[in-house]
Design a protein around this motif. Structure first.
Motif, PDB file in Angstrom:
ATOM      1  N   ILE A 102      89.937 -15.356  -2.425  1.00  0.00           N
ATOM      2  CA  ILE A 102      89.247 -14.406  -1.565  1.00  0.00           C
ATOM      3  C   ILE A 102      90.120 -14.078  -0.358  1.00  0.00           C
ATOM      4  O   ILE A 102      90.610 -14.968   0.330  1.00  0.00           O
ATOM      5  N   MET A 103      90.329 -12.793  -0.134  1.00  0.00           N
ATOM      6  CA  MET A 103      91.203 -12.316   0.932  1.00  0.00           C
ATOM      7  C   MET A 103      90.393 -11.592   1.992  1.00  0.00           C
ATOM      8  O   MET A 103      89.359 -10.972   1.693  1.00  0.00           O
ATOM      9  N   ASN A 104      90.868 -11.684   3.246  1.00  0.00           N
ATOM     10  CA  ASN A 104      90.301 -10.888   4.324  1.00  0.00           C
ATOM     11  C   ASN A 104      91.420 -10.095   4.990  1.00  0.00           C
ATOM     12  O   ASN A 104      92.504 -10.641   5.229  1.00  0.00           O
ATOM     13  N   TYR A 105      91.138  -8.813   5.297  1.00  0.00           N
ATOM     14  CA  TYR A 105      92.199  -7.969   5.844  1.00  0.00           C
ATOM     15  C   TYR A 105      91.577  -6.835   6.670  1.00  0.00           C
ATOM     16  O   TYR A 105      90.824  -6.020   6.146  1.00  0.00           O
ATOM     17  N   ASN A 106      91.890  -6.830   7.963  1.00  0.00           N
ATOM     18  CA  ASN A 106      91.557  -5.678   8.814  1.00  0.00           C
ATOM     19  C   ASN A 106      92.738  -4.716   8.711  1.00  0.00           C
ATOM     20  O   ASN A 106      93.833  -4.999   9.204  1.00  0.00           O
ATOM     21  N   VAL A 107      92.532  -3.558   8.084  1.00  0.00           N
ATOM     22  CA  VAL A 107      93.638  -2.646   7.756  1.00  0.00           C
ATOM     23  C   VAL A 107      93.852  -1.552   8.811  1.00  0.00           C
ATOM     24  O   VAL A 107      94.699  -0.683   8.637  1.00  0.00           O
ATOM     25  N   ARG A 108      93.084  -1.580   9.897  1.00  0.00           N
ATOM     26  CA  ARG A 108      93.189  -0.619  10.989  1.00  0.00           C
ATOM     27  C   ARG A 108      93.282   0.823  10.465  1.00  0.00           C
ATOM     28  O   ARG A 108      94.241   1.538  10.689  1.00  0.00           O
ATOM     29  N   LEU A 109      92.222   1.225   9.737  1.00  0.00           N
ATOM     30  CA  LEU A 109      92.087   2.603   9.249  1.00  0.00           C
ATOM     31  C   LEU A 109      93.229   3.012   8.318  1.00  0.00           C
ATOM     32  O   LEU A 109      93.538   4.195   8.183  1.00  0.00           O
ATOM     33  N   PHE A 110      93.878   2.033   7.690  1.00  0.00           N
ATOM     34  CA  PHE A 110      95.031   2.311   6.828  1.00  0.00           C
ATOM     35  C   PHE A 110      96.106   3.091   7.583  1.00  0.00           C
ATOM     36  O   PHE A 110      96.730   3.998   7.043  1.00  0.00           O
ATOM     37  N   ASP A 111      96.290   2.711   8.853  1.00  0.00           N
ATOM     38  CA  ASP A 111      97.334   3.314   9.692  1.00  0.00           C
ATOM     39  C   ASP A 111      97.160   4.830   9.808  1.00  0.00           C
ATOM     40  O   ASP A 111      98.128   5.600   9.757  1.00  0.00           O
ATOM     41  N   LEU A 112      95.919   5.245  10.032  1.00  0.00           N
ATOM     42  CA  LEU A 112      95.583   6.669  10.096  1.00  0.00           C
ATOM     43  C   LEU A 112      96.407   7.428  11.126  1.00  0.00           C
ATOM     44  O   LEU A 112      96.817   8.574  10.904  1.00  0.00           O
ATOM     45  N   TYR A 113      96.663   6.802  12.277  1.00  0.00           N
ATOM     46  CA  TYR A 113      97.367   7.487  13.368  1.00  0.00           C
ATOM     47  C   TYR A 113      98.832   7.059  13.486  1.00  0.00           C
ATOM     48  O   TYR A 113      99.441   7.191  14.534  1.00  0.00           O
ATOM     49  N   PHE A 320      95.244 -22.112   0.991  1.00  0.00           N
ATOM     50  CA  PHE A 320      95.088 -21.106   2.037  1.00  0.00           C
ATOM     51  C   PHE A 320      96.459 -20.516   2.340  1.00  0.00           C
ATOM     52  O   PHE A 320      97.462 -21.233   2.354  1.00  0.00           O
ATOM     53  N   LYS A 321      96.489 -19.201   2.595  1.00  0.00           N
ATOM     54  CA  LYS A 321      97.771 -18.541   2.859  1.00  0.00           C
ATOM     55  C   LYS A 321      97.628 -17.493   3.957  1.00  0.00           C
ATOM     56  O   LYS A 321      96.709 -16.687   3.937  1.00  0.00           O
ATOM     57  N   ASN A 322      98.541 -17.554   4.920  1.00  0.00           N
ATOM     58  CA  ASN A 322      98.716 -16.474   5.898  1.00  0.00           C
ATOM     59  C   ASN A 322      99.879 -15.605   5.439  1.00  0.00           C
ATOM     60  O   ASN A 322     100.935 -16.123   5.055  1.00  0.00           O
ATOM     61  N   TYR A 323      99.699 -14.294   5.483  1.00  0.00           N
ATOM     62  CA  TYR A 323     100.765 -13.379   5.080  1.00  0.00           C
ATOM     63  C   TYR A 323     101.434 -12.787   6.321  1.00  0.00           C
ATOM     64  O   TYR A 323     100.819 -12.650   7.376  1.00  0.00           O
ATOM     65  N   ASP A 324     102.679 -12.383   6.150  1.00  0.00           N
ATOM     66  CA  ASP A 324     103.456 -11.838   7.257  1.00  0.00           C
ATOM     67  C   ASP A 324     103.793 -10.369   7.030  1.00  0.00           C
ATOM     68  O   ASP A 324     104.826  -9.887   7.476  1.00  0.00           O
ATOM     69  N   VAL A 325     102.927  -9.657   6.309  1.00  0.00           N
ATOM     70  CA  VAL A 325     103.155  -8.226   6.080  1.00  0.00           C
ATOM     71  C   VAL A 325     102.612  -7.441   7.272  1.00  0.00           C
ATOM     72  O   VAL A 325     101.474  -7.650   7.700  1.00  0.00           O
ATOM     73  N   HIS A 326     103.426  -6.539   7.810  1.00  0.00           N
ATOM     74  CA  HIS A 326     103.067  -5.845   9.046  1.00  0.00           C
ATOM     75  C   HIS A 326     102.675  -4.395   8.752  1.00  0.00           C
ATOM     76  O   HIS A 326     103.401  -3.454   9.089  1.00  0.00           O
ATOM     77  N   TYR A 327     101.516  -4.214   8.129  1.00  0.00           N
ATOM     78  CA  TYR A 327     100.996  -2.876   7.847  1.00  0.00           C
ATOM     79  C   TYR A 327      99.826  -2.515   8.750  1.00  0.00           C
ATOM     80  O   TYR A 327      99.262  -1.431   8.646  1.00  0.00           O
ATOM     81  N   SER A 328      99.431  -3.447   9.611  1.00  0.00           N
ATOM     82  CA  SER A 328      98.278  -3.261  10.490  1.00  0.00           C
ATOM     83  C   SER A 328      98.531  -4.108  11.733  1.00  0.00           C
ATOM     84  O   SER A 328      99.554  -4.788  11.841  1.00  0.00           O
ATOM     85  N   ASP A 329      97.583  -4.066  12.695  1.00  0.00           N
ATOM     86  CA  ASP A 329      97.701  -4.983  13.830  1.00  0.00           C
ATOM     87  C   ASP A 329      97.134  -6.354  13.478  1.00  0.00           C
ATOM     88  O   ASP A 329      97.184  -7.285  14.278  1.00  0.00           O
ATOM     89  N   HIS A 330      96.597  -6.496  12.271  1.00  0.00           N
ATOM     90  CA  HIS A 330      96.138  -7.777  11.746  1.00  0.00           C
ATOM     91  C   HIS A 330      96.990  -8.150  10.540  1.00  0.00           C
ATOM     92  O   HIS A 330      97.568  -7.289   9.881  1.00  0.00           O
ATOM     93  N   TYR A 331      97.029  -9.452  10.255  1.00  0.00           N
ATOM     94  CA  TYR A 331      97.723  -9.945   9.075  1.00  0.00           C
ATOM     95  C   TYR A 331      96.681 -10.457   8.081  1.00  0.00           C
ATOM     96  O   TYR A 331      95.704 -11.097   8.475  1.00  0.00           O
ATOM     97  N   PRO A 332      96.867 -10.171   6.789  1.00  0.00           N
ATOM     98  CA  PRO A 332      95.898 -10.648   5.796  1.00  0.00           C
ATOM     99  C   PRO A 332      95.928 -12.161   5.644  1.00  0.00           C
ATOM    100  O   PRO A 332      96.965 -12.801   5.856  1.00  0.00           O
ATOM    101  N   ILE A 333      94.792 -12.719   5.270  1.00  0.00           N
ATOM    102  CA  ILE A 333      94.680 -14.146   4.973  1.00  0.00           C
ATOM    103  C   ILE A 333      93.970 -14.299   3.633  1.00  0.00           C
ATOM    104  O   ILE A 333      93.159 -13.435   3.244  1.00  0.00           O
ATOM    105  N   MET A 334      94.280 -15.369   2.899  1.00  0.00           N
ATOM    106  CA  MET A 334      93.612 -15.579   1.629  1.00  0.00           C
ATOM    107  C   MET A 334      93.343 -17.071   1.401  1.00  0.00           C
ATOM    108  O   MET A 334      94.210 -17.913   1.662  1.00  0.00           O
TER     109      MET A 334
END
Length: 341
Positions: A102-113, A320-334
């Motif tokens: 199970i993953m959680n990810y705040n994607v910040r509007l998919f980088d709309l702006y 448990f895993k923290n990811y370091d992908v920088h596509y949002s101001d949040h990082y996904p966790i699983m």
């Protein structure tokens, strides 16, 4: 103190201030923000205070001064109360056919702006999720953009609102959803949604929680322009709203007879009243199987963890895993969980 030089007396005085602040922060999870809004702001800097006090301990140890004991004792007290800020080891992920990722990810509007200086951020987010292939993913700040393809998830629940910019939260699942809904936080665009998931003979409820934002711009120049009075007032107001939202979640959860997993962006730390309230008897999957600081938000001054996956004690936490992908101001966790036989 008599044996200290004038400079070291000044350093020790500063040390006392930071030690008292850290000690005071230990009672914050028990103080409701509606009553102690100003004090509640302090919990945002607990990890910073721990780091500063650790440096003071090192300084006095190098000097071979007994002044090291003040911060050392307070740090030890914090360790026994809340555990280590940094997780030195993680649980080796256990493979099992009963596993649920199970993953959680705040994607910040998919980088709309176009906050992220990279092309095709929304496509990169979808590709990342597809590659990691969580069984269930909770997404905050979901914006239904054109050509956004989540068809690789058969079961979906989305709650979208907003006049100018449509956004909200979603739960995508490889397992059937037999019930879903929205809690509808009042006077805000933040919210909590839920879905009841069926895996084999088991049914459990997943909450996707997005508590009130503090509306803080983390850019240095913006922070300099902000008066401390306005900043404290705004953050204090947000914390009061978070308390009300946490109470709504708990009241709703009481009506649920299934095992529960709560995911989301709490916009607050593990040292806060709202975290302690929502967590209750649940297990924090990072505490059980994580590694490092658990950073989940892109705050440039120090690592901060405000995104969580909390699981009923009936679930075994297998990874448990923290990811370091920088596509949002949040990082996904699983988190990798399994239901005990």
């Amino acid at each position: 103190m008599k044996n200290l030089s004038f400079i070291n007396k000044i350093i020790y005085f500063i040390n006392v201030i930071f030690a008292v602040l850290l000690l005071s922060s230990f009672i914050l999870p028990y103080l409701p923000p509606k009553t102690f809004a100003v004090l509640a702001v302090l919990n945002l800097g607990v990890s910073f205070l721990i780091g500063i006090n650790f440096l003071f301990v090192l300084y006095w140890l190098i000097k071979l001064k007994r002044q090291c004991f003040m911060s050392m004792i307070i740090l030890l007290l914090g360790y026994f109360l809340y555990g280590s800020l940094y997780r030195f080891s993680s649980t080796t992920e256990v493979e099992s056919p009963r596993n649920i990722k199970i993953m959680n990810y705040n994607v910040r509007l998919f980088d709309l702006y176009d906050w992220i200086p990279e092309d095709n951020t929304s496509d990169n987010i979808v590709a990342f999720i597809k590659q990691e292939s969580p069984d269930i993913i909770c997404i905050e700040e979901f914006h239904p953009r054109e050509n956004l393809d989540f068809s690789f998830y058969k079961y979906q629940y989305k709650k979208i609102a907003g006049k100018k910019v449509k956004h909200g939260q979603s739960i995508f699942s490889k397992f059937p959803l037999i019930n879903s809904g929205s809690l509808g936080f009042p006077n805000t665009s933040n919210n909590a949604i839920f879905a009841d998931v069926v895996k084999g003979v088991d049914t459990f409820r997943v909450y996707n929680v997005h508590l009130e934002s503090m509306h803080i711009n983390t850019q240095v120049e913006s922070l300099r322009k902000e008066t401390s009075e306005r900043l404290l007032k705004r953050v204090g107001t947000s914390f009061k709203m978070q308390q009300s939202q946490a109470e709504i979640i708990l009241e709703h959860q009481k009506q649920c007879h299934y095992k529960v997993i709560i995911c989301g962006d709490f916009n607050n730390t593990a040292f806060s009243y709202v975290y302690r309230t929502i967590k209750g008897d649940l297990n924090d999957t990072f505490d059980e199987a994580g590694h490092g600081f658990g950073r989940s938000y892109d705050f440039r001054f120090f690592p901060i963890r405000i995104d969580f996956i909390l699981a009923d004690k009936a679930f075994k936490i297998n990874g448990f895993k923290n990811y370091d992908v920088h596509y949002s101001d949040h990082y996904p966790i699983m988190a990798t969980l399994s239901l005990e036989e």
